[in-house]
Write a protein that holds these residues in place. Structure first.
Motif: not given
Length: 246
Positions: A76-88, A45-55
């Motif tokens: 899940v955590e890595g994808t969430g961080k990337s969506i939130d701008g923490d690419l590294e 659900d968080a991924h579908g809403g581009d909710d990085g912190p939620g992921m």
């Protein structure tokens, strides 16, 4: 002095502990298995809403006793961080997840998000004006695509109904442009009209030469016409009919 514990009592305690501890482990595992789909659903659900912190929050719930699909929590955590701008940070977690995958479909799922994350790092380097870093990162992402399992890039066996393959192909086209590996389309030459380049030869001829050739051709046509008329007159005199060829 403390009275010595009877051997029979000690054996009974050991048997109780030997029975209770496995039961506790089984209960914990059962709770874990029952709650796992719930946490995965929250992550989706968080991924579908581009909710990085939620992921990332959902991943924190997946990490404890992460023994079934060990790749899922860092994915899940890595994808969430990337969506939130923490690419590294996202890249580091996704690389961990990729190392833990056991089948081609899971590999393709994780690999796709890792490629997208590194591609975004290349874009960030481009915005910063660092062309060398941009090209280096783009080459890393391309290598990941090339090393992917069979059926991933073309979407035939990506575990995502072709979606992962489509995203990888989009990234591949962009990354090839960044690395200079894309091949520009060659302009198609117009087909020659006429036989054996006669049209080109006609254009190259001198106007006087062309006029002379036309006169010769007219003379030949007139001679042929005169010859046919003479033959027609000769045959006509013998009473036979003449069919014109034109």
């Amino acid at each position: 002095m403390t009275a010595p514990i009877e051997p029979r009592l000690r054996r009974r305690r050991r048997m109780i502990l030997a029975t209770i501890l496995p039961a506790i482990v089984l209960v914990v595992l059962a709770i874990r298995f029952l709650t796992l789909p719930v946490f995965i659903g929250q992550a989706q659900d968080a991924h579908g809403g581009d909710d990085g912190p939620g992921m990332v929050k959902a991943a924190d719930r997946l990490h404890p006793l992460n023994i079934v699909e060990r790749w899922r929590a860092p994915f899940v955590e890595g994808t969430g961080k990337s969506i939130d701008g923490d690419l590294e940070g996202g890249r580091a977690d996704l690389e961990t997840a990729l190392d833990r995958t056991k089948n081609p479909q899971d590999d393709c799922t994780v690999r796709t998000n890792l490629v997208i994350t590194i591609s975004q790092q290349a874009d960030a380097a481009k915005e910063a004006g660092d062309e060398d870093e941009e090209k280096s990162l783009a080459e890393e992402a391309l290598k990941l695509i090339e090393e992917g399992p069979e059926g991933c890039l073309d979407g035939s066996d990506d575990g995502n109904g072709g979606e992962a393959g489509r995203k990888q192909q989009e990234q591949k086209d962009k990354l090839e442009e960044q690395t200079g590996k894309s091949q520009p389309e060659e302009p198609q030459e117009p087909e020659d009209e006429g036989d054996d380049g006669e049209g080109e030869d006609e254009e190259k001829k001198d106007p006087k030469q062309k006029e002379l050739e036309e006169r010769n051709q007219q003379g030949q046509r007139q001679s042929e016409t005169d010859r046919r008329e003479e033959e027609g007159e000769e045959k006509g005199s013998s009473g036979a009919g003449v069919d014109k060829p034109w």
